[in-house]
Design a protein around this motif. Sequence first.
Motif, PDB file in Angstrom:
ATOM      1  N   THR A   1       5.640   4.207   2.148  1.00 31.25           N
ATOM      2  CA  THR A   1       6.173   5.291   2.988  1.00 31.25           C
ATOM      3  C   THR A   1       7.046   4.714   4.089  1.00 31.25           C
ATOM      4  OG1 THR A   1       4.298   6.731   2.530  1.00 31.25           O
ATOM      5  CG2 THR A   1       5.539   7.180   4.546  1.00 31.25           C
ATOM      6  N   LEU A   2       6.555   3.690   4.768  1.00 32.55           N
ATOM      7  CA  LEU A   2       7.315   3.043   5.837  1.00 32.55           C
ATOM      8  C   LEU A   2       8.638   2.507   5.315  1.00 32.55           C
ATOM      9  CD1 LEU A   2       7.491   1.943   8.764  1.00 32.55           C
ATOM     10  CD2 LEU A   2       6.256  -0.085   7.934  1.00 32.55           C
TER      11      LEU A   2
ATOM     12  N   TYR B   1       7.725   6.713  14.321  1.00 33.08           N
ATOM     13  CA  TYR B   1       6.741   6.720  13.234  1.00 33.08           C
ATOM     14  C   TYR B   1       5.724   5.593  13.417  1.00 33.08           C
ATOM     15  CZ  TYR B   1       4.660   6.406   8.624  1.00 33.08           C
ATOM     16  OH  TYR B   1       3.755   6.359   7.590  1.00 33.08           O
TER      17      TYR B   1
ATOM     18  N   ASN C   1       1.751   6.081  14.218  1.00 34.46           N
ATOM     19  CA  ASN C   1       0.861   5.649  13.139  1.00 34.46           C
ATOM     20  C   ASN C   1       0.469   4.188  13.277  1.00 34.46           C
ATOM     21  OD1 ASN C   1       0.868   8.091  11.170  1.00 34.46           O
ATOM     22  ND2 ASN C   1       3.002   7.803  11.738  1.00 34.46           N
ATOM     23  N   ASP C   2       0.333   3.711  14.498  1.00 35.17           N
ATOM     24  CA  ASP C   2       0.040   2.297  14.698  1.00 35.17           C
ATOM     25  C   ASP C   2      -1.316   1.894  14.115  1.00 35.17           C
ATOM     26  OD1 ASP C   2      -1.390   3.636  16.652  1.00 35.17           O
ATOM     27  OD2 ASP C   2      -0.952   2.176  18.230  1.00 35.17           O
ATOM     28  N   ASN C   3      -2.203   2.863  13.900  1.00 35.20           N
ATOM     29  CA  ASN C   3      -3.476   2.559  13.243  1.00 35.20           C
ATOM     30  C   ASN C   3      -3.273   2.159  11.777  1.00 35.20           C
ATOM     31  OD1 ASN C   3      -2.683   5.316  12.821  1.00 35.20           O
ATOM     32  ND2 ASN C   3      -4.717   5.732  11.964  1.00 35.20           N
ATOM     33  N   LEU C   4      -2.191   2.615  11.145  1.00 27.01           N
ATOM     34  CA  LEU C   4      -1.886   2.252   9.752  1.00 27.01           C
ATOM     35  C   LEU C   4      -1.222   0.881   9.647  1.00 27.01           C
ATOM     36  CD1 LEU C   4      -0.391   5.654   8.501  1.00 27.01           C
ATOM     37  CD2 LEU C   4      -2.753   4.818   8.251  1.00 27.01           C
ATOM     38  N   TYR C   5      -0.630   0.448  10.730  1.00 31.19           N
ATOM     39  CA  TYR C   5       0.118  -0.818  10.748  1.00 31.19           C
ATOM     40  C   TYR C   5      -0.359  -1.676  11.915  1.00 31.19           C
ATOM     41  CZ  TYR C   5       2.896   2.295   7.887  1.00 31.19           C
ATOM     42  OH  TYR C   5       3.299   3.208   6.930  1.00 31.19           O
TER      43      TYR C   5
ATOM     44  N   ASP D   1       0.936   3.419   2.330  1.00 25.01           N
ATOM     45  CA  ASP D   1       1.481   3.510   3.683  1.00 25.01           C
ATOM     46  C   ASP D   1       2.692   2.591   3.857  1.00 25.01           C
ATOM     47  OD1 ASP D   1      -0.412   5.394   4.508  1.00 25.01           O
ATOM     48  OD2 ASP D   1      -1.838   3.820   5.070  1.00 25.01           O
ATOM     49  N   ASP D   2       2.628   1.391   3.275  1.00 24.43           N
ATOM     50  CA  ASP D   2       3.757   0.460   3.338  1.00 24.43           C
ATOM     51  C   ASP D   2       4.977   1.036   2.626  1.00 24.43           C
ATOM     52  OD1 ASP D   2       2.157  -1.467   4.652  1.00 24.43           O
ATOM     53  OD2 ASP D   2       1.573  -2.392   2.741  1.00 24.43           O
TER      54      ASP D   2
ATOM     55  N   THR E   1       0.853  -1.188   0.000  1.00 23.31           N
ATOM     56  CA  THR E   1       0.000   0.000   0.000  1.00 23.31           C
ATOM     57  C   THR E   1       0.891   1.241   0.000  1.00 23.31           C
ATOM     58  OG1 THR E   1      -0.054   0.184   2.406  1.00 23.31           O
ATOM     59  CG2 THR E   1      -1.732  -1.255   1.358  1.00 23.31           C
TER      60      THR E   1
END
Length: 180
Positions: free
Chosen positions: A65-66, A133, A137-141, A62-63, A60
Amino acid sequence: MAVLFISETYVKNNSLIDENVDVRLILPSIRDAQELRTHPILGTPLYEDLKNKITGGTLTADDITLLDNYIAPSMLQWTMYECSASMLFKYRNKSVATKSSENSQPIDFQDLQFLRDEWKNKAEERDKRLINYLCDNDNLYPKYNESSDDLHPKKTAYQTSFYLGGGSSGCWKDDYKYYK
């Protein structure tokens, strides 16, 4: 198939390592950086999730970005840390030796230790950014907070030889598939 979050090309393009350095000298350091440094920060559920998404081509935004902004810079510094010793010393039939050429001389152990300390400091700072990070942003992961029988995520980036008390200071020959 082993999945690596960075490639030797990424390392060469983003570090001080010369283009002519053999991949056999870099690849073990990338694997060590990923398995020994990144995996414990991510924890097994998130680590395996990212590897599966890379293999399946289902990352994704988000992935990405991480991986691009946090994991890759951290792994690069840890790869440099790991490479420092392996590039200085060569394992030969009869001994472990240092190599020199007509145009250069290998550094001594004290200089090597200074260099490794510098890479470690930079790597730990990037680990701190990665952990912050993930915590922010633990809601994203969601896999970051999953329990595991293997490795739970590290919540602190720095290592010390002194016991400073318990508790967490964080928030609540192979085929390779490369991300970068």
